[in-house]
Scaffold this active site. Structure first.
Site, PDB file in Angstrom:
ATOM      1  N   ASP A 147       2.132   4.293  -3.599  1.00 40.17           N
ATOM      2  CA  ASP A 147       2.842   4.484  -2.320  1.00 40.17           C
ATOM      3  C   ASP A 147       4.552   3.885  -2.915  1.00 40.17           C
ATOM      4  OD1 ASP A 147       3.509   4.001   0.734  1.00 40.17           O
ATOM      5  OD2 ASP A 147       1.693   4.677   0.770  1.00 40.17           O
ATOM      6  N   HIS A 222       6.131   1.415   3.857  1.00 47.11           N
ATOM      7  CA  HIS A 222       4.822   2.080   3.984  1.00 47.11           C
ATOM      8  C   HIS A 222       3.757   1.695   3.096  1.00 47.11           C
ATOM      9  CE1 HIS A 222       2.370   5.916   3.646  1.00 47.11           C
ATOM     10  NE2 HIS A 222       2.935   6.029   4.703  1.00 47.11           N
ATOM     11  N   SER A 556      -1.706   8.156   7.220  1.00 43.20           N
ATOM     12  CA  SER A 556      -1.512   7.348   6.180  1.00 43.20           C
ATOM     13  C   SER A 556      -2.072   6.016   6.472  1.00 43.20           C
ATOM     14  CB  SER A 556       0.070   7.238   6.111  1.00 43.20           C
ATOM     15  OG  SER A 556       0.742   8.183   5.377  1.00 43.20           O
TER      16      SER A 556
END
EC number: 3.4.21.-
Length: 778
Positions: A147, A222, A556
């Site tokens: 990520d 994220h 996600s």
């Protein structure tokens, strides 16, 4: 001494080699782009030897060792063999012609696709008999995350009470900008970053001036967020500005986290992007390092590439990872509610859809006629007493332009909105419409905004202390009728409150990408669903957050929830394959929510959810630990699958590292041993085979129950399966016939094997196609 024929061969080889060298040197000034040269399964266990072979291949074609070193971006040498290199188009074509090369393709880019989740799913930390405690919360399992990086100072990476790092861990903690080895601990045991592919494609990128950290450190947030969901440690008393309060933890809170940063912020475009070359290198390293589960919340857009096509780097890397016993979990994409939009569809990947939780943020709106409407917002500012309410529209006696469309509020005069709460309508599916409307109204001196929109799009935080409340079009129309009928319409807005429990229904999120699978219609995707809406988890201190935590929505967020469950299952069943873990998750899933209510799929209009919305259903972690039977698979099954869908034997042989001969006639893709049956083109009837493996009590008897899709007849042979000490695997046949006389859409049903303890259910999805390969626009 060489014979005449050998001498001629050597001379010709030298001539060809010199000509190739000359042409490559002549092209050195041409535009070079990163290409991935995929060589399939590695032929040697020594990674240094593998890398040296890659350099030799480049050297022989580019003419010098220096040029080869300059061209090389990555050597993939652990999980599979290949390299990324900067090549001209002509050079790439020449390398592709070499006999050892499976594919050469240009680099491509991927995009990025809690306090309540685990209690909602029944995975309770308070129950001493729960799966959490039975597995010691995932201890000694390593979850690899690919990520945007990690914020190691977050409390979710606290290693208090952790034992030693797992003995099978071979990775490390890479140093870089604002990141050193001390940032890792017994919880965050590894962190690496991969930027060469990104840099090669973005030559104007200035690492000195970039906001991003050239290290494993997260800028975007994220990566930190999804890591929390998968395996974050317990952090009590966390909320988002007082909403959604509770203890934050991951699905496997004592599992170890290894971060592989492959996504980078591009300042010029204000976007975060992930190079396929970088992702493949991250997966290659993760295989070497010893991760047990790989969590990847990234995806591409349709149209998709085939499973043996290196252009889908995640699919290729995942294939090699699964063969090494690593469960790979991916997000299904955020392009819903349209059909045929699901991504990461390879049959060896667990592909995840997103649902809502049984939680909402109710925001009371009281109209001047005392009618109370519960909107949705994340507004925690002071309450707003009765205030003038306006819907900007031409009253019929003005030359001014008015608009009640949210996107056009900026064209209204300030005096239209100043000191008022503004009602507007939008058809936009994006949360940005809400934020834009709030900005327009606030800039004009307004005191709040009520946005009427299609239901189902995730509520997002709005401007600080500025009330922006969402309602659906039906409620918005009620407010509009009141506004038009009242001489002096007013509204009172109260702060949002967290509602949890049965009044709030579970739905497949509007944004969650839907099936059927566009690249392989007989492979059901998504596989499973998990909560992915308004999930509270850790972030960086560079992002807009509260206490270092933020709410985000997307598949996600759903994928790492399944990664956490997979980690617990791996801790409980060390000998289970990735296919067995996937089967256990799919066959035990809820078809209703935990309260027994039907699950709807958001969209226009909403409908009852089906397998193309949520696969097997909503994940049920506790049930998945003891599924009774599993639909297991290994290398032989994957080879049969690739033969069945028409991949050539050479590509398959290079992919797996040994000679493959597909049977003639080729096997049926419908016999691929998935925990689902999907028949996209049934003309009359077909018989399908499945094999189940007993992982429950040794002596077990299972009986079948079928809910056939409407208009189809389904017969299972045998109807009873008997397992004992010598019979652990049993196959059965499923005959499906249609009564439809025209081409139809998909109809859905299920097939369940039951004993006194287990219900092992797989979804059935069948479409009649009397006229094959036909597109009907009528």
């Amino acid at each position: 001494m060489m014979n005449y024929r050998t001498s001629i061969y050597v001379v010709l080889s030298l001539v060809i080699f010199l000509n190739v060298q000359r042409s490559f040197v002549a092209e050195s000034s041409a535009k070079r782009k990163v290409h991935i040269v995929y060589l399939g399964e590695k032929q040697h266990d020594d990674p240094e030897f593998v890398t040296e072979s890659h350099h030799r291949m480049l050297w022989s074609l580019l003419g010098s060792k220096e040029d080869a070193n300059d061209s090389m971006v990555y050597s993939y040498r652990h999980g599979f063999s290949g390299f990324a290199a900067k090549l001209t188009e002509s050079q790439a074509k020449k390398i592709a012609d070499l006999p050892d090369v499976v594919h050469v393709i240009p680099d491509s880019f991927y995009k990025l696709a809690t306090t309540r989740t685990w209690d909602y799913l029944g995975l309770s930390a308070a129950n001493p008999k729960s799966l959490l405690h039975e597995t010691n919360m995932g201890e000694q399992i390593i979850i690899g995350v690919i990520d945007t990086g990690v914020w190691p100072e977050s409390e979710v990476f606290n290693d208090s009470g952790f034992g030693p790092v797992p003995s099978h861990w071979k990775g490390g903690c890479e140093t870089g900008e604002n990141f050193n080895s001390s940032n890792c601990n017994k919880k965050l045991i590894g962190a690496k970053y991969f930027i060469n592919g990104f840099l090669a494609e973005n030559e104007s990128f200035n690492s000195t001036n970039s906001l991003d950290f050239i290290s494993p450190r997260d800028l975007d947030g994220h990566g930190t967020h999804v890591s929390t969901i998968a395996g974050g440690s317990f952090v009590p008393n966390i909320s988002y500005k007082g909403l959604a309060g509770g203890t934050v933890r991951g699905g496997a809170p004592r599992a170890h986290i290894a971060m592989y940063k492959a996504c980078w912020y591009l300042d010029d475009d204000d976007t975060t992007t992930c190079s396929s070359a970088d992702i493949l290198k991250a997966m290659d390293e993760a295989m070497h390092d010893g991760v047990d589960v790989l969590s990847i919340s990234l995806g591409s857009s349709v149209p998709l590439y085939g499973e043996t096509d290196i252009r889908d780097g995640i699919t290729t890397g995942a294939f090699h990872a699964v063969l090494k016993g690593i469960t790979v979990v991916c997000s299904g994409g955020n392009s819903g509610p349209d059909s045929l939009t699901v991504t990461n569809t390879a049959p060896w990947i667990i592909t995840v859809a997103a649902t809502t939780l049984d939680r909402s943020f109710a925001t009371p709106l009281t109209l001047g006629n005392n009618k109370v409407i519960l909107g949705q917002a994340m507004y925690t500012g002071p309450g707003l007493g009765f205030t003038s309410l306006v819907y900007p529209e031409n009253p019929g006696n003005s030359n001014e332009s008015f608009s009640g469309t949210c996107e056009e509020l900026l064209f209204n005069s300030n005096r239209t909105m100043e000191g008022k709460v503004v009602l507007c309508f939008t058809t936009s599916p994006y949360g940005g419409a809400v934020l834009s409307a709030a900005r327009y109204v606030k800039r004009a001196g307004g005191l709040g905004v009520i946005i009427a929109r299609h239901p189902g799009y995730a509520i997002q935080p709005c401007l600080d202390d500025f009330p922006c409340v969402a309602v659906d079009w039906e409620l918005g129309t009620d407010i509009l009728l009141y506004t038009r009928s009242s001489g002096s319409p007013v509204v009172k807005i109260q702060p949002s409150k967290t509602l949890v429990g049965q009044p709030v229904g579970t739905k497949v999120a509007t944004f969650s990408s839907r099936g059927p699978n566009s690249i392989a219609p007989a492979i059901l995707k998504p596989d499973i669903a998990a909560p992915g809406v308004s999930i509270l988890a850790a972030t960086t201190n560079t992002t807009f957050s509260d206490q270092g935590f933020i709410m985000l929505s997307g598949t996600s967020m759903a994928a790492p929830a399944i990664s956490g469950v997979a980690a617990l299952l791996k801790a409980l069943h060390r000998d289970w394959s990735p296919a067995a873990i996937r089967s256990a998750i799919v066959t035990t899933a809820w078809k209703t929510d935990p309260f027994g209510e039907q699950i709807f799929a958001e969209g226009s209009p909403p409908k009852l959810a089906d397998p193309f919305d949520y696969g097997g259903g909503l994940v049920n972690p506790e049930k998945s630990a003891n599924p009774g039977l599993v639909y297991d698979m290994g290398l032989e099954d994957y080879v049969l699958y690739m033969c069945s869908v028409g991949y050539n034997e050479t590509s398959i042989s290079q992919l797996i590292g040994k000679t493959t001969v597909c049977s003639n006639p080729k096997p049926s893709v419908l016999d691929f041993n998935l925990p689902s049956i999907t028949i996209p083109n049934l003309k009359d009837e077909v018989t399908i085979t499945r094999t189940v493996t007993n992982v429950g009590p040794l002596n077990s008897v299972y009986r079948v129950t079928v809910e056939p899709p409407l208009g189809f007849q389904v017969t299972v042979t045998p109807e009873t399966l008997v397992f004992n000490s010598t019979t652990k695997k049993v196959y059965f046949k499923v005959k499906v016939s249609t009564t439809h006389k025209t081409n139809t859409g998909y109809y859905f049903g299920s097939l369940t094997w039951s004993d006194s303890l287990h219900n092992v259910t797989i979804p059935l999805s069948v479409r009649t196609q009397i006229l094959q390969n036909y597109y009907d626009e009528n």
